[in-house]
Design a protein around this motif. Structure first.
Motif, short mmCIF file in Angstrom:
data_model
loop_
_atom_site.label_atom_id
_atom_site.label_comp_id
_atom_site.label_asym_id
_atom_site.label_seq_id
_atom_site.Cartn_x
_atom_site.Cartn_y
_atom_site.Cartn_z
N ALA B 100 0.80 -1.23 0.00
CA ALA B 100 0.00 0.00 0.00
C ALA B 100 0.83 1.28 0.00
O ALA B 100 0.58 2.17 -0.81
CB ALA B 100 -0.97 -0.02 1.18
N LEU B 103 2.18 2.03 -3.40
CA LEU B 103 1.17 2.47 -4.37
C LEU B 103 0.84 3.95 -4.17
O LEU B 103 0.72 4.71 -5.13
CB LEU B 103 -0.08 1.61 -4.20
CG LEU B 103 -1.07 1.66 -5.35
CD1 LEU B 103 -0.43 1.15 -6.60
CD2 LEU B 103 -2.29 0.86 -5.02
N VAL B 104 0.70 4.36 -2.90
CA VAL B 104 0.39 5.75 -2.61
C VAL B 104 1.50 6.65 -3.14
O VAL B 104 1.26 7.68 -3.77
CB VAL B 104 0.20 5.96 -1.09
CG1 VAL B 104 0.10 7.42 -0.75
CG2 VAL B 104 -1.02 5.22 -0.61
N ALA B 140 -3.63 6.88 -5.97
CA ALA B 140 -3.39 7.00 -4.53
C ALA B 140 -4.63 6.60 -3.73
O ALA B 140 -4.51 6.08 -2.62
CB ALA B 140 -2.98 8.43 -4.20
N GLY B 143 -4.47 3.07 -3.14
CA GLY B 143 -3.43 2.80 -2.16
C GLY B 143 -3.91 3.04 -0.74
O GLY B 143 -3.64 2.25 0.17
N MET B 146 -6.24 0.36 0.27
CA MET B 146 -5.46 -0.84 0.53
C MET B 146 -4.83 -0.78 1.91
O MET B 146 -4.88 -1.76 2.68
CB MET B 146 -4.38 -0.95 -0.54
CG MET B 146 -3.79 -2.31 -0.71
SD MET B 146 -2.42 -2.23 -1.87
CE MET B 146 -3.20 -2.65 -3.38
N ALA B 147 -4.25 0.36 2.25
CA ALA B 147 -3.61 0.52 3.55
C ALA B 147 -4.62 0.33 4.67
O ALA B 147 -4.38 -0.38 5.65
CB ALA B 147 -2.96 1.90 3.65
#
Lengths: 177, 352
Positions: B100, B103-104, B140, B143, B146-147
């Protein structure tokens, strides 16, 4: 030669996560794997010189559809890591349907002349814009109308579920609110 | 890119390289450069944020580290964060948890590629520059989701859900506010947009017509919300959600989120400068001696200061107020700006 290599890499980026989407036992993982597939498809568009479609693909699918899918998936409460057991009653219709779709796609793909494949990137936005406003004004406006109707419909659905808050609903309203 | 290619060709033995190798080398150099600038700006802005916060609250902020106004505080913080233990919660979804932050960060780093620093100096000279920036920064959102999900923590998930909802909503006015500028320029290319503002302050898009003036402020407000900063820092409300989607993250992984936040802050400021405030052009002819990139960066830092000023002055809004502001106020206003600018262009004869 190098062009082929780029194509193979992009195709792998599309296909490998796609397989993961289908076979992953964890539905949330499947949702996130979709990100790579969509990214790979955008890459393929860019590779074919369709820069506008590539960027739109990222904007609409990654920024919009994928997030919606993830929200929906996160609210379905499937036990994590547990493989669902499905019987023949699920496999047979699914198999028939996918084979039919595959056959249709295969016939279409092989019967169309696809041209050169990889082309040099030329600016397309201005041309697309001009075509939207001249040759294709009717389809363009028509699609806009359809989207507007869908948006108003969604707004009305949310409102109704707010008025009847005391009664438990099927959960569809949660996703949209 | 041309400048860079010429520079590389001066190296002995570089003539024999194929175009592809050259392209890859250029891209690698630009990517490294962008990453360094990104890391540096995060470093400087953390210090600046503390000093500005102190200034606005009638106190000093960090004063000790490095003697002069605590300038080394950011470096000390960075070293501390790198030395921290990397904790992955037992019940976290390991793969997603690790991926994550990357990805961000990727979302903001990719967007930096299309920023025009000086005439001819842009990492990716795309015809769709502006649209590309908005498209890749939407990564983002995924991301953040996901986080929040992978942390397996209700506060993190709440923060992620809020963050995603907020960022998707505010992307609409953010993009709509830039449309009048695209209409004036007739191009989405970031360089073309800056070149169209040549010739003093009055040619900057913010002063071209009253609708663009409004659009600039709409962009600014949406930009604050898009970067999840106060008064719109709902995803990170420390009094409700601990720290939002990065509650569980420590050490290097947290640093990635931190870096991405400040990189996004600067990115949004630079885009504002690029599309409304004349990019690399100096405001008055007297200041023409400054290098274009420096002018661009100075303007960007001023925008960041404005952003910090807002953050440390206004109290946080509520979630429903946030959504109300976006959908019922800002989107209609930006739409009016688009239509108004179009009419203005036709009336004043600027329509192409």
């Amino acid at each position: 030669m190098t062009g082929d290599l780029v194509f193979v890499l992009l195709a792998l980026l599309t296909i490998v996560p796609a397989v993961w989407v289908v076979f992953s036992p964890n539905i949330v993982h499947a949702g996130f794997a979709l990100l790579f597939t969509l990214f790979g498809v955008a890459g393929l568009y860019a590779y074919m010189g369709a820069d506008y479609i590539a960027v739109t693909q990222l904007m609409v699918y990654v920024g919009g559809v994928l997030v919606l899918v993830l929200f929906t998936v996160m609210m379905t409460r499937v036990p994590q890591g547990k493989r669902a057991n499905y019987g023949l009653d699920r496999f047979v219709p699914a198999g028939v349907l996918s084979l039919a779709v595959f056959g249709l796609l295969y016939k279409t793909i092989t019967s169309v002349d696809w041209g050169a494949g990889h082309t040099e990137s030329v600016p397309t936005v201005a041309e697309i814009g001009t075509n939207f406003m001249t040759n294709y004004i009717f389809p363009f406006e028509y699609i806009s109308l359809v989207l507007l109707v869908a948006m108003i419909g969604a707004a009305i659905l949310i409102r109704e579920s707010k008025n009847t808050q005391d009664e438990p609903e099927n959960g569809d309203s949660e996703v949209q609110s | 890119m041309q400048i860079l290619t010429d520079l590389i060709l001066k190296i002995p033995g570089a003539d024999g390289m194929s175009d592809l190798v050259m392209h890859i080398i250029c891209a690698a150099i630009m990517a490294t450069l962008m990453f360094i600038v990104m890391a540096l700006c995060a470093l400087i802005f953390t210090w600046m944020e503390r000093k500005v916060a102190g200034f606005l609250q009638s106190r000093y902020g960090p004063m000790r580290t490095g003697r002069w106004h605590g300038w080394a505080q950011a470096i000390a913080d960075m070293l501390k964060i790198l030395a921290k233990e990397d904790i992955i919660p037992r019940d976290a979804d390991r793969g997603l948890y690790v991926f994550a932050p990357i990805l961000v960060m990727l979302g903001s780093l990719l967007a930096w590629a299309a920023i025009p620093w000086a005439p001819g100096f842009v990492a990716a000279d795309l015809d769709l520059g502006l649209m590309y920036i908005f498209a890749v920064s939407s990564m983002a959102v995924v991301g953040i989701l996901m986080a929040g999900w992978a942390s397996n923590n209700k506060w993190a998930l709440y923060g992620a859900a809020r963050g995603a909802a907020q960022m998707i909503s505010y992307e609409v006015p953010l993009a709509l506010a830039t449309i009048p500028v695209v209409m004036y320029t007739g191009s989405l290319n970031t360089q073309d947009i800056v070149i169209a503002q040549q010739g003093g302050m009055l040619n900057w898009f913010i002063f071209r017509d009253p609708f663009l003036f409004v659009a600039f402020f709409m962009y600014f407000i949406a930009g604050i919300a898009e970067t999840n900063r106060g008064p719109f820092d709902m995803p990170e409300t420390e009094s409700e959600l601990v720290a939002g989607y990065h509650t569980e993250y420590t050490g290097m992984r947290f640093a990635f989120f931190f870096l991405a936040e400040y990189a996004n802050l600067f990115l949004i400021a630079l885009i504002a400068v690029m599309i409304f405030l004349g990019g690399w052009w100096a405001p008055i002819p007297f200041l023409d001696f400054l290098p274009p990139a420096l002018t661009f960066i100075i303007k960007g830092v001023m925008m960041v200061f404005l952003n910090m000023w807002v953050r440390w002055t206004l109290p946080r809004v509520r979630v429903d107020q946030l959504m109300h502001l976006c959908w019922k106020v800002m989107i209609p206003v930006t739409l009016i700006c688009v239509i108004g600018s179009g009419i203005w262009m036709m009336v004043s004869g600027q329509a192409g």
